[in-house]
Design a protein around this motif. Sequence first.
Motif, PDB file in Angstrom:
ATOM      1  N   SER A  31     -12.269 -15.252  25.405  1.00 50.60           N
ATOM      2  CA  SER A  31     -11.496 -14.090  25.783  1.00 50.60           C
ATOM      3  C   SER A  31     -12.024 -12.838  25.068  1.00 50.60           C
ATOM      4  CB  SER A  31     -10.042 -14.343  25.411  1.00 50.60           C
ATOM      5  OG  SER A  31      -9.257 -13.371  25.979  1.00 50.60           O
ATOM      6  N   PHE A  32     -12.256 -12.958  23.749  1.00 49.77           N
ATOM      7  CA  PHE A  32     -12.802 -11.817  23.009  1.00 49.77           C
ATOM      8  C   PHE A  32     -14.203 -11.488  23.510  1.00 49.77           C
ATOM      9  CE2 PHE A  32      -9.407 -12.253  19.922  1.00 49.77           C
ATOM     10  CZ  PHE A  32      -9.221 -10.932  19.576  1.00 49.77           C
ATOM     11  N   GLN A  35     -15.468 -11.967  26.502  1.00 43.17           N
ATOM     12  CA  GLN A  35     -15.409 -11.298  27.803  1.00 43.17           C
ATOM     13  C   GLN A  35     -14.956  -9.857  27.641  1.00 43.17           C
ATOM     14  OE1 GLN A  35     -14.562 -14.032  31.357  1.00 43.17           O
ATOM     15  NE2 GLN A  35     -13.007 -14.541  29.892  1.00 43.17           N
ATOM     16  N   LYS A  36     -13.970  -9.679  26.781  1.00 43.54           N
ATOM     17  CA  LYS A  36     -13.476  -8.318  26.568  1.00 43.54           C
ATOM     18  C   LYS A  36     -14.586  -7.433  25.999  1.00 43.54           C
ATOM     19  CE  LYS A  36     -11.604  -7.161  22.856  1.00 43.54           C
ATOM     20  NZ  LYS A  36     -11.763  -6.280  21.756  1.00 43.54           N
TER      21      LYS A  36
END
Lengths: 255, 547
Positions: free
Chosen positions: B310-311, B313-314
């Motif tokens: 998630s990090f 991708q962000k």
Amino acid sequence: MHAPLAVSISHLKKSYGSFAAVQDISLDIKAGEVFGVLGVNGAGKTTTLRMLAGILTPTAGDISIFGISLRDNPIEAKRICGYIPDRPYLYNKLTGREFLYFVSDLYHVPVEMAERNIERLLAEYKLTEWQYELIESYSHGMKQRLATCAALIHEPKLLIVDEPMVGLDPHGAKFLKAAFRRYAAEGMTVLLSTHSLNVAEEVADRLVIIDRGKIIALGTLAEIRSQTNSSLDNEENLESLFLRLTGDDELSRTT
Amino acid sequence: MVLRTAITLVKPKVLSLKNSIFKTGSWAQQALIILGTIIVLAWLPSAIFFSVRDTLKEFSSDLQPGGFLELIATTFASIFMIAACIHALQIFFVARENELFLLAPLTKAAFFGGRYLESCFAASWVLLILFLPMLYGYAAHVHAPWHFYVFSTLYFIFLILIESAIAIGFVVLLSRIYPARRLKELFIIMALIGVILLHFYSKSTSFVFPTIHDGNIEAFQETIRAWHKSIAARSGQFFSLPLITLQRGAFFETIALFCGLGALWGLSYAASLRIFSDFYELSNALERWQHVRKPQQTFWLQKPRSLFLSFFQKDLHLFLRDIAQPVQLILFVAIAGVTLISFRQSSLLKGALGGDALLFDDIIFTVGLLGHILLTVLFAGRFIFPALALEEESRWLIQGSPISGLDFINAKYCSQSVLTLIILLPLYVVIGFLSDLSLERITIGAVLSTISILGIDAIAIGSGSLLARLWSNNLGATTSTLGSFIYMMVSLLILPLCLVFSIGLASFYSLLVADSLSFNGIVCCIIYASIIRLVAGFFLRRASQMW
């Protein structure tokens, strides 16, 4: 039968060096109620709310959320809270939808539930049309609505809102007030701080008025009236009560 | 009037600086900040002064007249031009207080004058700290008279005043055809073109890698000679000629020079003011591209789910959508590519080594690896080091969510490391192939490079967390502010640590070459990886405690 406690705060203190921002606050908030925190600027409202959200560590005292101590078990406590700051920072170069995906990952929301909630919240907060556009192109009100969606994505039991009406137009403000009431009716506890006395009067079941980091009044509007021996009349409004309690007697008489 | 306005406009900055020192923390902390600032500001110029003076002694017989002055004057003038453009952009378009100033009953000339003086100071003070000691070091070496120090300083000040005026005019004009907020990217593209031109140019003059003899001094002399013959140096004579004139100390020439400079300043200021009066529009330049509705392509994966992914991708989305960052990355790649390919093409080196192909490959391998690590350091300093400082604004979200500090730091570290590996590792491999390195050497280099990247990123994340509260998102654009200057100095602390790694790499490499890919070599790699893992673990734990 008493409603279970959503929040229990005991002897909460927060100091910055020699300055005490919050001094010995103790209060209980029942599950399913909308609880308003009022106070003048610098009274300690935001500090209290940030401690409740687990962003600031208290200097002393304890907070428990649905029986979970924030000091002993912060991760579990945060799992059931949602927090909306007064000026939320959102990643400008993400789209609204990507931001919500990111937040759902932070809260470990299962994929199906995240998808369902994102669709529902985007529609509810009128952001569906904007979901694939960069957050930097959103207006202030849209950013505020997106932050609200982010706080609700994991279906929290407690929603903490700091100054929810800042910068919202009358439609947005009306919508949000109705939403808070609806969430409370569905069983969610809403804790909100506000400058707007009519918002507190309209939405909150119970209120606390904080001044210089201390509680000076707590209860329903009627209870606060009786606690403060309101001699004017039984219909004394919140604004004049507030002004009287926070020390501006002259102004309170003119309202 | 202009001066009074300038003082009024600058006052909030001065007061903010004063308050940030004297109204925060205990008196001991305040004393430490003041002492630290004095030490840095005294140490840096002194170190530059003495090293220039003493180094020049080594070349006294071979140094061509004016060669060093040309080097200083041209470099200062060119770097200052870029700095002045960036600061003009910052002060006239990006600074939030402009709205307040434009509301005030100020004439355009007064507003321009005030902002102009601030721009001159903000863009120049760091450069003056670096370049004036060089000039004084040279002056001390040639035993120049006292008035050379005064007049050469005055000449630099005139350069600053003239170039700042030109830069403001240029930026205001440019903002009419290109949105002001994106001009920074344009400057970076211009710098990139500059690097490419330098590459072609260096091939013709052997500037990057001059003939290498048996000693460093000769190599440096060759560099100076090559520089002196170059077009840049010839244009540099334009900037250095006044200094040579001043060094001669002729009275009338000096007077004529400063009269000329004064006239040039007046002319550039008037022209710039005219451009400003006619074309400056804060709102148009800024808002033309803000609030533009444009659906974005997303490549956000919903499965599999993890905090790291998630990090990652962000960060990847943020990285790719901020055009300034990929452009800066291309700049890094261009520098690395140009350097190594130039090195590879240098027939002079092969000649100097007597045609020893194996030794040539060894040198390419070692230098390539060290260069790659230095590039990783640059990359980490620019992109990884500020990563936590940038998350500071989203603290409400991260800290409010049910993840522990260590989980967050680890996710952030993994995401940044993967990003670094994706970007830098192929670069190493491609450059290795371009340099005709053997597959074995490329593999060894890639493994060592991966280990180093993991270590350097951990150090960058850990040390970056020390400054997480010092919010600064664009080191490149604001190198002249005090906070960013300190920020930059601290990021440079990563360098010595990485050089230690590099020494480790070089010694392991010699072992690996001796035994080819033997058991010893593999053991050395494992030991090296373990040491770096320990260092990384320490930094990451510290980072999680601080967050």
